[in-house]
Design an enzyme around this catalytic site. Structure first.
Site, PDB file in Angstrom:
ATOM      1  N   ASN A 234     -12.829  -2.971   2.596  1.00  0.00           N
ATOM      2  CA  ASN A 234     -13.732  -1.832   2.742  1.00  0.00           C
ATOM      3  C   ASN A 234     -14.728  -1.907   1.590  1.00  0.00           C
ATOM      4  O   ASN A 234     -14.337  -1.988   0.425  1.00  0.00           O
ATOM      5  CB  ASN A 234     -12.951  -0.515   2.683  1.00  0.00           C
TER       6      ASN A 234
ATOM      7  N   GLY B 224     -15.639   3.112   3.780  1.00  0.00           N
ATOM      8  CA  GLY B 224     -14.279   3.638   3.708  1.00  0.00           C
ATOM      9  C   GLY B 224     -13.539   3.287   2.434  1.00  0.00           C
ATOM     10  O   GLY B 224     -12.341   3.537   2.318  1.00  0.00           O
ATOM     11  N   GLN B 225     -14.256   2.701   1.464  1.00  0.00           N
ATOM     12  CA  GLN B 225     -13.577   2.338   0.207  1.00  0.00           C
ATOM     13  C   GLN B 225     -13.301   3.595  -0.620  1.00  0.00           C
ATOM     14  O   GLN B 225     -14.179   4.459  -0.772  1.00  0.00           O
ATOM     15  CB  GLN B 225     -14.447   1.365  -0.596  1.00  0.00           C
TER      16      GLN B 225
ATOM     17  N   HIS C  12     -10.346  -5.068  -3.453  1.00  0.00           N
ATOM     18  CA  HIS C  12      -9.005  -5.398  -2.953  1.00  0.00           C
ATOM     19  C   HIS C  12      -9.111  -5.767  -1.483  1.00  0.00           C
ATOM     20  O   HIS C  12     -10.008  -5.314  -0.780  1.00  0.00           O
ATOM     21  CB  HIS C  12      -8.040  -4.223  -3.149  1.00  0.00           C
ATOM     22  N   LEU C  13      -8.162  -6.605  -1.056  1.00  0.00           N
ATOM     23  CA  LEU C  13      -8.102  -7.034   0.340  1.00  0.00           C
ATOM     24  C   LEU C  13      -6.846  -6.441   0.956  1.00  0.00           C
ATOM     25  O   LEU C  13      -5.755  -6.553   0.389  1.00  0.00           O
ATOM     26  CB  LEU C  13      -8.042  -8.564   0.442  1.00  0.00           C
ATOM     27  N   HIS C  14      -7.016  -5.782   2.098  1.00  0.00           N
ATOM     28  CA  HIS C  14      -5.866  -5.245   2.816  1.00  0.00           C
ATOM     29  C   HIS C  14      -5.333  -6.335   3.749  1.00  0.00           C
ATOM     30  O   HIS C  14      -6.105  -6.962   4.485  1.00  0.00           O
ATOM     31  CB  HIS C  14      -6.282  -4.066   3.705  1.00  0.00           C
TER      32      HIS C  14
ATOM     33  N   ASP D 185       0.855  -1.190   0.000  1.00  0.00           N
ATOM     34  CA  ASP D 185       0.000   0.000   0.000  1.00  0.00           C
ATOM     35  C   ASP D 185       0.894   1.245   0.000  1.00  0.00           C
ATOM     36  O   ASP D 185       1.913   1.297   0.689  1.00  0.00           O
ATOM     37  CB  ASP D 185      -0.913  -0.009   1.233  1.00  0.00           C
ATOM     38  N   ILE D 186       0.489   2.244  -0.756  1.00  0.00           N
ATOM     39  CA  ILE D 186       1.291   3.462  -0.883  1.00  0.00           C
ATOM     40  C   ILE D 186       1.279   4.286   0.409  1.00  0.00           C
ATOM     41  O   ILE D 186       2.168   5.092   0.651  1.00  0.00           O
ATOM     42  CB  ILE D 186       0.764   4.301  -2.079  1.00  0.00           C
TER      43      ILE D 186
HETATM   44  P1  5GP Z   1      -9.661   1.467   0.199  1.00  0.00           P
HETATM   45  O1  5GP Z   1      -9.764   2.723   1.041  1.00  0.00           O
HETATM   46  O2  5GP Z   1     -10.327   1.645  -1.148  1.00  0.00           O
HETATM   47  O3  5GP Z   1     -10.080   0.218   0.897  1.00  0.00           O
HETATM   48  O4  5GP Z   1      -8.117   1.269  -0.035  1.00  0.00           O
HETATM   49  C1  5GP Z   1      -7.418   1.858  -1.074  1.00  0.00           C
HETATM   50  C2  5GP Z   1      -5.982   1.766  -0.704  1.00  0.00           C
HETATM   51  O5  5GP Z   1      -5.207   1.969  -1.860  1.00  0.00           O
HETATM   52  C3  5GP Z   1      -5.525   2.815   0.317  1.00  0.00           C
HETATM   53  O6  5GP Z   1      -5.000   2.161   1.473  1.00  0.00           O
HETATM   54  C4  5GP Z   1      -4.475   3.622  -0.432  1.00  0.00           C
HETATM   55  O7  5GP Z   1      -3.403   4.015   0.391  1.00  0.00           O
HETATM   56  C5  5GP Z   1      -4.053   2.669  -1.525  1.00  0.00           C
HETATM   57  N1  5GP Z   1      -3.607   3.317  -2.751  1.00  0.00           N
HETATM   58  C6  5GP Z   1      -4.203   4.344  -3.401  1.00  0.00           C
HETATM   59  N2  5GP Z   1      -3.526   4.668  -4.519  1.00  0.00           N
HETATM   60  C7  5GP Z   1      -2.479   3.792  -4.582  1.00  0.00           C
HETATM   61  C8  5GP Z   1      -1.413   3.625  -5.523  1.00  0.00           C
HETATM   62  O8  5GP Z   1      -1.293   4.320  -6.522  1.00  0.00           O
HETATM   63  N3  5GP Z   1      -0.524   2.635  -5.268  1.00  0.00           N
HETATM   64  C9  5GP Z   1      -0.627   1.826  -4.170  1.00  0.00           C
HETATM   65  N4  5GP Z   1       0.298   0.881  -4.014  1.00  0.00           N
HETATM   66  N5  5GP Z   1      -1.616   1.957  -3.260  1.00  0.00           N
HETATM   67  C10 5GP Z   1      -2.531   2.929  -3.470  1.00  0.00           C
END
Ligand code: 5GP
Length: 113
Positions: free
Chosen positions: A86, A92-93, A99-101, A30-31
């Site tokens: 999420n 919170g998505q 995707h799975l964290h 994750d970034i």
């Molecule tokens: P969500 O909030 O949709 O469950 O999670 C999205 C996740 O994607 C966030 O934790 C965010 O930091 C990550 N993310 C967003 N843009 C990028 C990217 O360009 N590269 C990577 N590796 N992660 C990203």
């Protein structure tokens, strides 16, 4: 299906260090990590969110969970980690490609929030 940052990474349009890849999914860091280990397991097939998954996606959803376990093992955190999905803006998505964290690398506190 609209393009997302993840579909561009999967298509190779945006570079990303892949920790794991197979026929059906990739895993990337994750970034903006929320834990010492914060990895995203992302299906190559674009499903916007979990609640959009259909019965025909059953095998893929199982594959994603097994891939989470495989990646956690590969990262040396198999003993303890948290898996989060999420679902929807209210959940919170922020990226609308399922995707799975995987969160780990330290002792996770009890509770869900
Ligand atoms: P969500 O909030 O949709 O469950 O999670 C999205 C996740 O994607 C966030 O934790 C965010 O930091 C990550 N993310 C967003 N843009 C990028 C990217 O360009 N590269 C990577 N590796 N992660 C990203």
């Amino acid at each position: 299906m609209s393009e997302t940052i993840f579909s561009k990474i999967i298509a190779g349009e945006i570079p990303a260090d892949k920790l794991y890849e197979d026929e059906h999914c990739i895993a990337i860091n994750d970034i903006n990590p929320q834990a010492p280990v914060h990895v995203l397991v992302i299906p190559k097939q674009s499903i916007a969110k979990l609640s959009d998954a259909a019965a025909t996606d059953q095998a893929l959803l199982g594959h994603l969970l097994l891939s989470v376990a495989k990646v956690a093992e590969q990262l040396g955190i198999a003993d303890g980690y948290r898996v989060i999905i999420n679902n929807g803006a209210g959940g919170g998505q922020t990226v609308f490609h399922l995707h799975l964290h995987i969160l780990g690398g330290h002792t996770m506190s009890e509770g869900m929030a």
